[in-house]
Design a protein around this motif. Structure first.
Motif, mmCIF file in Angstrom:
data_model
loop_
_atom_site.group_PDB
_atom_site.id
_atom_site.type_symbol
_atom_site.label_atom_id
_atom_site.label_comp_id
_atom_site.label_asym_id
_atom_site.label_seq_id
_atom_site.Cartn_x
_atom_site.Cartn_y
_atom_site.Cartn_z
ATOM 1 N N ARG A 89 4.118 -2.013 1.380
ATOM 2 C CA ARG A 89 3.368 -3.196 1.332
ATOM 3 C C ARG A 89 4.339 -4.660 0.165
ATOM 4 N NH1 ARG A 89 0.202 1.563 0.006
ATOM 5 N NH2 ARG A 89 0.174 1.288 -2.799
ATOM 6 N N HIS A 90 5.448 -4.321 -0.150
ATOM 7 C CA HIS A 90 6.581 -4.817 -0.569
ATOM 8 C C HIS A 90 7.805 -4.937 -0.148
ATOM 9 C CE1 HIS A 90 3.004 -6.591 -3.901
ATOM 10 N NE2 HIS A 90 2.666 -5.180 -3.224
ATOM 11 N N ALA A 115 4.337 -5.252 -8.523
ATOM 12 C CA ALA A 115 4.128 -4.274 -7.342
ATOM 13 C C ALA A 115 2.381 -3.421 -7.864
ATOM 14 C CB ALA A 115 5.587 -3.030 -6.436
ATOM 15 N N HIS A 116 2.973 -2.529 -8.735
ATOM 16 C CA HIS A 116 1.942 -1.590 -9.849
ATOM 17 C C HIS A 116 0.894 -3.049 -9.722
ATOM 18 C CE1 HIS A 116 -0.443 0.837 -12.320
ATOM 19 N NE2 HIS A 116 0.163 0.539 -13.268
ATOM 20 N N ASP A 135 -0.254 -5.497 -8.568
ATOM 21 C CA ASP A 135 -0.276 -5.832 -7.449
ATOM 22 C C ASP A 135 -1.651 -5.110 -6.326
ATOM 23 O OD1 ASP A 135 -0.582 -8.279 -4.815
ATOM 24 O OD2 ASP A 135 0.233 -6.727 -3.967
ATOM 25 N N ASP A 136 -1.330 -3.736 -6.916
ATOM 26 C CA ASP A 136 -1.551 -2.314 -5.849
ATOM 27 C C ASP A 136 -3.064 -2.116 -6.687
ATOM 28 O OD1 ASP A 136 -1.581 0.022 -3.874
ATOM 29 O OD2 ASP A 136 -2.105 0.391 -5.990
ATOM 30 N N GLN A 137 -3.228 -2.480 -8.229
ATOM 31 C CA GLN A 137 -4.294 -2.817 -9.152
ATOM 32 C C GLN A 137 -5.197 -3.793 -9.011
ATOM 33 O OE1 GLN A 137 -2.574 -2.254 -13.190
ATOM 34 N NE2 GLN A 137 -3.271 -0.266 -13.135
ATOM 35 N N CYS A 183 -5.229 -5.386 -5.833
ATOM 36 C CA CYS A 183 -6.506 -5.112 -4.105
ATOM 37 C C CYS A 183 -7.063 -4.137 -4.305
ATOM 38 C CB CYS A 183 -4.896 -5.086 -3.154
ATOM 39 S SG CYS A 183 -4.422 -6.379 -3.923
ATOM 40 N N ARG A 184 -7.002 -2.849 -4.743
ATOM 41 C CA ARG A 184 -7.447 -1.898 -4.587
ATOM 42 C C ARG A 184 -8.775 -2.412 -5.405
ATOM 43 N NH1 ARG A 184 -5.571 3.010 -3.989
ATOM 44 N NH2 ARG A 184 -4.098 2.212 -4.519
ATOM 45 N N TRP A 209 -8.593 -1.660 1.686
ATOM 46 C CA TRP A 209 -6.861 -1.057 0.581
ATOM 47 C C TRP A 209 -6.663 0.159 0.432
ATOM 48 C CZ3 TRP A 209 -3.329 -4.294 -0.263
ATOM 49 C CH2 TRP A 209 -2.456 -3.553 -0.628
ATOM 50 N N CYS A 214 -3.927 1.521 2.802
ATOM 51 C CA CYS A 214 -2.857 1.839 1.962
ATOM 52 C C CYS A 214 -2.380 3.481 2.400
ATOM 53 C CB CYS A 214 -3.306 2.822 0.575
ATOM 54 S SG CYS A 214 -3.081 1.295 -0.489
ATOM 55 N N LYS A 231 5.292 1.443 -1.269
ATOM 56 C CA LYS A 231 4.823 0.168 -1.860
ATOM 57 C C LYS A 231 6.014 -0.250 -1.862
ATOM 58 C CE LYS A 231 1.717 1.987 -5.928
ATOM 59 N NZ LYS A 231 1.418 2.019 -7.366
#
Length: 493
Positions: free
Chosen positions: A422-423, A462-463, A465-467, A469-470, A477, A481, A487
């Protein structure tokens, strides 16, 4: 208190910029095109907005996360920048020697430590250079031609508008710098004056950055440019994290100027200045040239892609505060330039073969990093109707609800580089950071401070961005995933 009450009532014109003249018509068109329906929802007050913000740390101690930690970072970050300069200049690049001098040998007293490392100084020659570059960046950004483009729509429905002249700005700035350098040389002067007074220059930039962050915080609390602001009773957190998402003063976009037009240009020019200083002291030094060239090519790529950067987490999530603005003004100047600065005192010779290998690998890393971003931009600009690696793009259309109740949509790419992780674009960026640092050699860890901090920053990003987008995309999302489980590093993280 009377002054604050006055500010609330008066709404001074030059601060009251809601980007009306340039973007109102575009805002309305974009809303009509991308927001097909209105969802019934109770209006959100500021506290509710704060709670659903991506910065909310659920389960964390708010005293620690919103008071103690910001205070420590505001104090220790300037200390760290100043310490790194001192270690490079006076401790032969050795962190151990620095710690010995502070704690054991007592060659640096506590009084010296407070005066020299927690510094707020104003060196007028440095201030003149700083303010000249800052004013230059504002004027050139306004004058240079460029097609207007829009950033992503915000949760309140605002669409920021910019002028796409970053690359022209960068090239013109390098040409002007070359001409000024030639003029200075004719008069037995040199831009390496900045290196000779680096401590004074950093002190001045640090002082200016703190003042600017405080000004932007006050402006955001009482005269916000748009509805995308979050003011609270915790002034320390507002100073550190920022209040406004898109602050403008005299229609000057503060984040664009601090992040790109000053911060990234300063990184390029300082790298050249440090390389020049190395050449002045030792003659041709291939290690300094390699680091400088890779940095310049990377920043050329950045300014070519600047319109893409204005759609990243730095701009669309992070508010204008100490974290972002001080970081771009001081942290970029003091930390990102560290390999070039370190080589002035610790030059090495690589030889033609190693020089060629590092340059080729570095250019390859820059291209891959650029190509990753290009794929995503092309897919979004064509609404997914394009080829990726010779095949139709594979995408997920993720719908989400804005804070004002409107529905919008984003495209999640699941093919090409973006099917690997994802990154994935962080991998060539970290590789490049290693390549322009390795000419410093492996005797000291200090010059690798930049890549270590970049690694931490990107993993944390990255962490985050994941939060974000979730929360934003929900089931879309989750499906994304499942298709792209990693990630950053496939098989590792």
């Amino acid at each position: 208190m009377l002054a604050i009450s006055y500010l609330r009532v008066v709404k001074v014109n030059f601060f009251q910029v809601k980007t009306p003249t340039m973007s109102d018509g575009i805002d309305e068109k974009l809303r009509n095109r991308s927001l097909p329906r209105k969802v019934d929802r109770e209006p959100l007050d500021n506290d509710s907005t704060h709670q659903i913000s991506v910065h909310t740390r659920q389960g964390h101690n708010r005293v620690i996360s919103e008071s103690i930690l910001p205070l420590l970072l505001c104090l220790t970050c300037p200390l760290l920048v100043r310490s790194i300069v001192f270690i490079s200049d006076h401790c032969h690049g050795s962190i151990i020697e620095y710690l010995q001098r502070v704690s054991f040998d007592q060659t640096i007293t506590f009084k010296d430590f407070l005066e020299d490392f927690f510094y707020f100084e104003w060196h007028w020659p440095s201030a003149l250079i700083l303010l000249s570059v800052f004013v230059y960046s504002i004027i050139m950004t306004a004058l240079l031609p460029g097609k207007e483009y829009s950033g992503p729509i915000t949760d309140t429905g605002h669409v920021p508008v910019y002028r796409n002249n970053g690359f022209i700005y960068y090239i013109v700035s390098l040409i002007i710098f070359a001409l000024l350098t030639s003029l200075l040389k004719l008069n037995n002067l040199s831009p390496t004056y900045i290196y000779d007074h680096w401590k004074d220059f950093l002190s001045t930039v640090n002082t200016f950055a703190f003042f600017l962050c405080f000004l932007v915080m006050i402006k955001g609390k009482y005269m916000p440019s748009t509805n995308d602001y979050r003011s609270s009773s915790n002034w320390l957190m507002d100073f550190y994290r920022g209040v406004e998402l898109y602050p403008r003063i005299f229609n000057v976009d503060i984040k664009l100027i601090t992040n790109c037009r000053y911060g990234m240009l300063a990184w390029a020019l300082l790298s050249v200045i440090f390389c020049m200083k190395t050449f002045e002291l030792y003659g041709y030094t291939d290690s300094a040239l390699v680091t400088c060239l890779l940095t310049l090519v990377y920043l050329t790529k950045f300014f070519w892609w600047e319109s893409g950067y204005m759609k990243t987490i730095d701009i669309i999530v992070d508010r204008a505060g100490f974290y972002l603005c001080w970081g771009c003004l001081v942290w970029v100047s003091g930390i990102y330039t560290l390999p070039s600065y370190f080589l002035v005192q610790h030059p090495t010779q690589l030889g033609p073969v190693l020089t060629a290998i590092i340059l080729l690998l570095g250019f390859l890393a820059i291209y891959i990093n650029y190509d990753c971003d290009r794929q995503k931009i092309e897919v979004r600009s064509t609404h997914g109707k394009c080829l990726v690696w010779g095949k139709p793009a594979e995408i997920i259309r993720a719908k989400y609800i804005l804070l004002n109740g409107n529905e919008s949509e984003s495209i999640l790419l699941t093919s090409g580089y973006w099917s690997i992780s994802r990154h994935f674009h962080y991998i060539p960026e970290l590789t490049l950071a290693f390549l322009w640092t390795c000419p410093c050699g492996f005797k000291y860890i200090l010059p690798y401070g930049y890549i270590i901090m970049l690694f931490i920053l990107l993993i944390h990003r990255a962490h985050r961005d994941d939060q974000k987008c979730r929360l934003k995309y929900g089931q879309a999302w989750k499906k994304y995933c499942e298709l792209v489980p990693w990630k950053v590093w496939p098989g590792i993280y």
